[in-house]
Design an enzyme around this catalytic site. Structure first.
Site: not given
Ligand code: BEZ
Length: 228
Positions: A45
């Site tokens: 994100c």
């Molecule tokens: C991320 O945004 O890095 C992420 C969020 C949930 C699971 C795996 C990665």
């Protein structure tokens, strides 16, 4: 039932990093890309938000506003924003909804309990100026999105709203487009004075009609050609 293409995007009030908003009023007469993130302080994100912020000039060219959502508090978003700026070299320049009570996430079906009971998946909603949902894409939490693809579809939607065309596989703005099969050759001649190349009666390729007016040179290649 989940939201579908053509549905009115549900209105909502929310707290965001740019202050409280009411969605429809904030959208105004622009297009909107509304997208959800699983959680603050997550690596994928963080990269996505920096990238979307960097794309702002591309959004502005198309009269598109971006708005993200994550199911954490405003205070958490504000702390995360510093990390985004530090690691991505780009400050957030669009609102991020603080949806700690998951009100918007539930309204838009952004939680897919068999994937994750608590946190949102990566949904994308493209909403047009009439507030109709025109594109939905859902990605798993582990895959960062391709925002160029989302802009590519916005280009297609904006073009095909104006002209009786559809866009072929992997099309990008400026490339040849397809005259919709429902248009007869007679009507197509009136609307596409630069002609077309018919590979089949239902597969008629013509220059991007926005560029065709200026590109007189392309007429040599495209004639009113039909194929039996
Ligand atoms: C991320 O945004 O890095 C992420 C969020 C949930 C699971 C795996 C990665």
């Amino acid at each position: 039932m989940s939201l579908q293409l053509g549905d009115t995007a549900p209105d909502f009030s929310a707290v965001t990093t740019v202050g409280p908003i009411t969605f429809h009023e904030w959208a105004g007469t622009d297009w909107v890309i509304l997208f959800s993130h699983p959680k603050d302080f997550t690596p994928v994100c963080t990269t996505e938000l920096g990238y979307v912020a960097r794309l702002k000039p591309e959004f502005q060219k198309r009269r598109v506003k971006a708005i993200g959502l994550s199911v954490d508090s405003l205070e958490s978003h504000q702390r995360w924003a510093s990390d985004i700026q530090e690691t991505q070299g780009q400050a957030l320049n669009f609102p991020l909804i603080a949806d700690a009570d998951r009100k918007v996430a539930r309204l838009y079906g952004m939680i897919h309990p068999k994937h994750d009971e608590l946190y949102t998946v990566r949904t994308v909603f493209v909403v047009d100026p009439q507030k109709k949902i025109r594109l939905t894409i859902t990605y798993p939490q582990t895959a960062g999105r391709n925002f160029e693809e989302i802009l590519r579809v916005v280009d297609s939607l904006q073009l095909t709203d104006r002209y009786a065309v559809a866009t072929p596989v992997n099309w990008h703005s400026g490339e040849d487009v397809i005259i919709v099969p429902s248009l007869s050759d007679g009507d197509a001649q009136k609307r596409f004075p630069h002609g077309w190349r018919a590979q089949k009666p239902y597969l008629r390729l013509t220059p991007d009609p926005r560029g065709a007016a200026q590109a007189e040179s392309s007429t040599a290649e495209f004639e009113f050609e039909t194929s039996g």
